[in-house]
Scaffold this active site. Sequence first.
Site, PDB file in Angstrom:
ATOM      1  N   ASP A 275     -50.673 -40.054   6.533  1.00 18.42           N
ATOM      2  CA  ASP A 275     -52.011 -39.996   5.534  1.00 18.42           C
ATOM      3  C   ASP A 275     -52.585 -39.516   5.905  1.00 18.42           C
ATOM      4  O   ASP A 275     -53.312 -38.950   6.888  1.00 18.42           O
ATOM      5  CB  ASP A 275     -52.052 -41.027   4.663  1.00 18.42           C
ATOM      6  CG  ASP A 275     -53.150 -41.032   3.491  1.00 18.42           C
ATOM      7  OD1 ASP A 275     -53.520 -39.376   3.305  1.00 18.42           O
ATOM      8  OD2 ASP A 275     -53.232 -41.678   2.194  1.00 18.42           O
ATOM      9  N   TRP A 276     -53.976 -38.609   5.423  1.00 15.51           N
ATOM     10  CA  TRP A 276     -54.558 -37.266   6.263  1.00 15.51           C
ATOM     11  C   TRP A 276     -55.506 -37.899   6.697  1.00 15.51           C
ATOM     12  O   TRP A 276     -56.401 -38.928   6.250  1.00 15.51           O
ATOM     13  CB  TRP A 276     -55.303 -36.498   5.280  1.00 15.51           C
ATOM     14  CG  TRP A 276     -54.835 -34.977   4.739  1.00 15.51           C
ATOM     15  CD1 TRP A 276     -55.197 -33.884   4.285  1.00 15.51           C
ATOM     16  CD2 TRP A 276     -52.830 -35.658   4.200  1.00 15.51           C
ATOM     17  NE1 TRP A 276     -54.203 -32.967   4.506  1.00 15.51           N
ATOM     18  CE2 TRP A 276     -53.165 -33.743   4.307  1.00 15.51           C
ATOM     19  CE3 TRP A 276     -52.346 -36.148   4.358  1.00 15.51           C
ATOM     20  CZ2 TRP A 276     -52.097 -33.649   4.157  1.00 15.51           C
ATOM     21  CZ3 TRP A 276     -50.986 -35.631   3.840  1.00 15.51           C
ATOM     22  CH2 TRP A 276     -50.809 -33.827   4.310  1.00 15.51           C
TER      23      TRP A 276
END
Length: 781
Positions: A275-276
């Site tokens: 995830d970012w």
Amino acid sequence: MKKELIIGMAFSAAILSSCGPTTPQLGKSPINEVINAMTLEEKAHLVIGTGMAGFSGDSAVIGKTKKLVPGAAGTTYPIERLGIPAVVLADGPAGLRIDPTREGDSATYYCTHFPIGTLLASTWNQELVENVGKAIGNEVLEYGADVLLAPALNIHRNPLCGRNFEYYSEDPLVSGKIAAAYVRGVQSNGVGTSIKHFAVNNQESNRMAVDAHVSPRALREIYLKGFEIAVKESNPWTVMSSYNYLNGVYTSENPELLTTLLRDEWGFKGMVMTDWFGGKDAVAQMEAGNDMLQPGLDRQYEAIVNAVKEGKLDEAILNRNVERILNMILQTPHFKKYNYSNKPDLQAHANVTRQSATEGMVLLKNDNQTLPLNSNIQKVALFGCTSYNFIAGGTGSGNVNRAYTVSLLDGLKNANFQVNDELKNIYLKYIAEENERNKPKGDNPLVKFLPTPLPTEMALSADQLSNWAAQTDIALITLGRMSGEFVDRKVSDFNLSKEESKLINDVCRTFHAAGKKVVVILNIGGVIETDSWKNLPDAILCAWQAGQEGGNSVADILSGKAYPSGKLTMTFPVKFEDAASSANFPTEGAMGNLSNMADPKEKKSDVKLWDYTDYEEDIYVGYRYFDSFEKQVSYPFGYGLSYTTFEYGNPKVKTENGIYTVTVDVKNTGTQPGKEIVELYISAPKGGELNKPEKELKAFAKTKELNPGETTSVTMEVKAFDLASYNENSSAWVIDGGNYQFLIGASSRDIKATLDVVVTGGVEKTNNILHLQSPINILKK
Ligand code: BGC
């Protein structure tokens, strides 16, 4: 140098010179030759994204390549000399999220905002979800993206999780089946998906550093099961690891999760991305099998290059991850040079969202057939600020930049209802003032990602209400809730505000006194309190957040042009505290420290963080808890009314080759057409080594549309191993032999037929992984 080697080299040189370019090309040369031709630096670039200056992702620096799709969350690093293009990764669950306008370009790039995940799941209709997925995937393809960062299928562990609207259910079977249908639909366009957030990202509070403490049993049975189903039934191109720690290890750094379980046990063949900004140690992520780090940071690049140079990271691991990324890229439209139009058929997709939304709306109450409204009801008194500002979906990466949102006001007008003008004007003026007052201050780019406060409901005098009751045929009240990424909801957001309670009380009293009915519409993304007021209105429709055509979809249901056929995929508890997880859920809505994004462990502010969450309720999530511990609920899991009634008959079960096939006849005994959702629960024998929930959903089906009087036969299948529970002591799925009950229900609390089945025991060993680091206080019955 050995003679053979010299001959070999001369031979390959001869081949290369006679076959054209000497540099291997992706797709033309064997993949290992492409990897062998890559420099260490190129490999390190490929395993991290191209960076992201702003939160909209439109400032990616992609080597020499121009920005590909402005507003997409990420891109991969192109290596032109090897024929490796950049590919585009874009959110998200309710439709493609890209920037709708571009500098110096008069064209627009709006995408369709489809219904939120919770609504899609509430249809319990896999075919419908697959069709919605097809439409979403078509926009991904036609706007030049390659992988959609969806579906999101974390479990609704608690009503307050800020992202429940993106997720599907408190039940893993529903989550997994709906996610698989969505993936199949999107991927049928030749674009990819990323099932997220793997795993146990069940709260937003301090999501980048919270440690979820969960027993291996609860993991396997509840939190991982949906992902397992989606992986096995739909082959998603990619998996997105989550932000949180799980039992002491970041999920993105955990080889047991990303390799032993996901690949070795489940057979996942695709690529894993973070995830970012997720996780911390790039080298550990590479080793764990988290193939790509998004959106990519310089320090990650340096860490990987240095680790290989210093012998701390085996280059073979980097090669393995590179190979998975290249295999993903090989499938993409960008690699295939697809000539995208930037012109998906938005009108057709508006119809898809309008129609599909009605099927996930849940009719909670309908006394004396208040709905559908009979044809002499024309004049509507429309209450509640959200009626005029209908909410299409949640905020954050799950938002979609749509061209418009149809409010309930517009939807009613489109359906030829007359909305009281005086009331409307009062609301519109008030809402404009409140919105101005609540406008976010400052220019923090994060602000546009956060849920905006909704106006407080306004006070209306008794005289005003009596006048409107006299002038109109019915009152509609919308209750709205806004939620989104980064923040969990608060208990006050679960409960009704005193202004909302007063509105419902006053409107119901006044309209009932005038012999008029009241319908409440819930425009919500997650569960709210319903028990204290549900006796007041005549009907309650949980419309969820139905995408950009929401107002039209609701009007279609109110007018009877469409009928609701959704059922709840989560329990509506009486009180927030009733959910077993509420004892261990952050209720302050604390975001955690966002300045920690670059390095979550570096605590730069004194915000009190929620460091860990003990999942003490263990397997007792949602109805597994409420039904096992005989707690009263407001609306049970699996509940939903219809405009008609159904009768169940002729239940049967047959066993063959380890598969239980259950059939039941469903008859429409009412006067309107409808579709019924049939739920199959299993009640295992008690008293064995493991605690067993009172019942667990093991299959479900939705009928076709049944006309009044029509009967259909519904078939549901359960495999023997679906009956197993996970025994941590033996690291095995274990089926206890004995007498089981197969319960056919219209909800978890409305069992229509019970079948007794004798089941033979069985054991299936697994790897012994994902342990708690220290014991937690696990709930047992
Ligand atoms: C979210 C992901 C999303 C990503 C890219 C993150 O903040 O948690 O769900 O896909 O951003 O926008």
